[in-house]
Write a protein that holds these residues in place. Structure first.
Motif, short mmCIF file in Angstrom:
data_model
loop_
_atom_site.label_atom_id
_atom_site.label_comp_id
_atom_site.label_asym_id
_atom_site.label_seq_id
_atom_site.Cartn_x
_atom_site.Cartn_y
_atom_site.Cartn_z
N LYS A 3 0.81 -1.22 0.00
CA LYS A 3 0.00 0.00 0.00
C LYS A 3 0.85 1.28 0.00
CE LYS A 3 -3.83 0.04 2.50
NZ LYS A 3 -4.93 0.12 1.55
N VAL A 4 2.15 1.14 0.25
CA VAL A 4 3.03 2.31 0.23
C VAL A 4 4.01 2.16 -0.93
CG1 VAL A 4 2.79 2.77 2.70
CG2 VAL A 4 4.69 1.37 1.90
N LYS A 5 4.43 3.26 -1.46
CA LYS A 5 5.29 3.23 -2.65
C LYS A 5 6.78 3.24 -2.32
CE LYS A 5 1.70 3.78 -5.40
NZ LYS A 5 0.76 2.76 -5.13
N SER A 6 7.13 3.53 -1.08
CA SER A 6 8.52 3.69 -0.70
C SER A 6 8.99 2.53 0.16
CB SER A 6 8.71 4.99 0.10
OG SER A 6 8.23 6.09 -0.62
N ALA B 136 2.62 9.07 17.60
CA ALA B 136 1.73 10.22 17.73
C ALA B 136 0.61 10.21 16.69
CB ALA B 136 2.53 11.52 17.63
N LEU B 137 0.89 9.70 15.50
CA LEU B 137 -0.08 9.81 14.39
C LEU B 137 -0.75 8.49 14.03
CD1 LEU B 137 2.01 12.14 12.05
CD2 LEU B 137 0.05 12.78 13.48
N HIS B 138 -0.51 7.42 14.75
CA HIS B 138 -0.97 6.11 14.30
C HIS B 138 -2.48 6.01 14.10
CE1 HIS B 138 -1.58 5.20 18.63
NE2 HIS B 138 -2.46 4.33 18.19
N ASN B 139 -3.26 6.77 14.80
CA ASN B 139 -4.71 6.70 14.59
C ASN B 139 -5.29 7.98 14.02
OD1 ASN B 139 -4.78 8.35 16.81
ND2 ASN B 139 -6.00 7.01 18.09
N GLY C 41 -7.18 10.27 8.01
CA GLY C 41 -7.07 11.34 7.03
C GLY C 41 -5.69 11.97 6.96
N ILE C 42 -4.79 11.58 7.87
CA ILE C 42 -3.44 12.16 7.91
C ILE C 42 -2.38 11.07 7.77
CG2 ILE C 42 -1.77 13.41 9.35
CD1 ILE C 42 -4.19 14.82 10.65
N ALA C 43 -2.47 10.04 8.61
CA ALA C 43 -1.40 9.04 8.72
C ALA C 43 -1.04 8.39 7.39
CB ALA C 43 -1.78 7.98 9.75
N HIS C 44 -2.03 8.09 6.58
CA HIS C 44 -1.74 7.40 5.32
C HIS C 44 -1.00 8.27 4.31
CE1 HIS C 44 -5.37 9.55 4.14
NE2 HIS C 44 -5.06 9.28 2.88
N LYS C 45 -0.91 9.57 4.57
CA LYS C 45 -0.21 10.51 3.68
C LYS C 45 1.21 10.81 4.15
CE LYS C 45 -4.56 12.83 2.66
NZ LYS C 45 -5.32 14.09 2.81
N HIS D 62 -0.54 2.79 10.78
CA HIS D 62 -1.96 3.18 10.73
C HIS D 62 -2.79 2.03 10.15
CE1 HIS D 62 -5.40 5.85 10.29
NE2 HIS D 62 -5.42 5.62 8.99
N TYR D 63 -2.33 1.47 9.03
CA TYR D 63 -3.06 0.37 8.40
C TYR D 63 -3.06 -0.89 9.29
CZ TYR D 63 -2.70 3.05 4.01
OH TYR D 63 -2.78 4.01 3.04
N GLY D 64 -1.89 -1.23 9.83
CA GLY D 64 -1.79 -2.45 10.62
C GLY D 64 -2.60 -2.39 11.90
N ALA D 65 -2.51 -1.28 12.63
CA ALA D 65 -3.27 -1.13 13.87
C ALA D 65 -4.76 -1.05 13.58
CB ALA D 65 -2.80 0.11 14.64
N GLY D 66 -5.12 -0.35 12.51
CA GLY D 66 -6.54 -0.26 12.13
C GLY D 66 -7.11 -1.61 11.75
N ALA D 67 -6.31 -2.42 11.06
CA ALA D 67 -6.76 -3.77 10.70
C ALA D 67 -6.97 -4.60 11.95
CB ALA D 67 -5.74 -4.43 9.78
N ASP D 68 -6.06 -4.48 12.90
CA ASP D 68 -6.16 -5.32 14.09
C ASP D 68 -7.31 -4.90 15.00
OD1 ASP D 68 -5.20 -7.52 15.68
OD2 ASP D 68 -4.63 -6.01 17.15
N ILE D 69 -7.45 -3.64 15.23
CA ILE D 69 -8.46 -3.22 16.21
C ILE D 69 -9.87 -3.13 15.65
CG2 ILE D 69 -8.15 -0.72 15.93
CD1 ILE D 69 -8.47 -0.55 19.03
N ALA D 70 -9.99 -2.77 14.37
CA ALA D 70 -11.34 -2.55 13.83
C ALA D 70 -11.60 -3.28 12.51
CB ALA D 70 -11.57 -1.04 13.66
N GLY D 71 -10.68 -4.11 12.08
CA GLY D 71 -10.88 -4.84 10.83
C GLY D 71 -10.78 -3.98 9.59
#
Length: 176
Positions: free
Chosen positions: A27-30, A88-91, A94-98, A107-116
């Motif tokens: 999901k990330v280009k770098s 600081a920004l993991h959740n 609208g910001i973390a993914h940028k 952000h993606y990994g924690a979001g997947a684990d806690i909320a699917g």
């Protein structure tokens, strides 16, 4: 340090967040710094522990502790700064993914684990293996309790807004 101050369910969440983040590296280009990504992932919820309880939002409290710990351990300052930003920004929706790829993947990994969230980006077998390796240990109930305690202590925090928007309901209904 994380193992010493975190309940097992929180430590396992952090390890699952790392594994799910790595699994979503597409999901990330770098290229990512894997050491930084691991450290930031493992320490991302330090602010929810008694060791880091303070008057500010748990993300900021945890970020400070993570940065200080890394510097004390001899991690380069620029890497410690990135770990600070990851925590600081993991959740920050609208910001973390940028941001830097390590921040986005946490952000993606924690979001997947806690909320699917972003579960469609994870191979079913990967999910099964990660969950088998780092068991739930009462994660949902424990995390909901920690978040509710944070909101009670800090009603103007970012997480309070997330809860008002239905975050805890989303977490309670998550697939795993």
């Amino acid at each position: 340090m994380v193992k010493a101050c975190s309940p097992e369910f929180l430590l396992n969440h952090s390890l699952r967040s790392y594994a799910f983040g790595i699994a979503m590296a597409h999901k990330v280009k770098s290229k990512i710094d894997k050491e930084v990504f691991f450290l930031g992932s493992v320490m991302h919820d330090l602010g929810l522990t008694e060791k880091c309880m303070g008057t500010e939002t748990f993300e900021v409290e945890g970020a400070r502790e993570a940065r200080a710990f890394c510097i004390h351990q001899g991690i380069e300052v620029d890497k410690a700064d990135l770990i600070h930003e990851m925590v600081a920004l993991h959740n920050s929706v609208g910001i973390a993914h940028k941001c830097d790829p390590e921040i986005a993947l946490l952000h993606y990994g924690a979001g997947a684990d806690i909320a699917g969230l972003w579960s469609y980006d994870l191979n079913k077998r990967t999910v099964e293996e990660v969950l088998a390796e780092y068991s739930d240990e009462g994660f949902k109930a424990g995390m909901i309790r920690l978040i509710e305690e944070q909101i009670a202590q800090k009603p103007n925090s970012y997480m309070a807004t997330m809860v008002e928007l239905g975050f805890l309901e989303k977490a309670a209904k998550a697939k795993w």
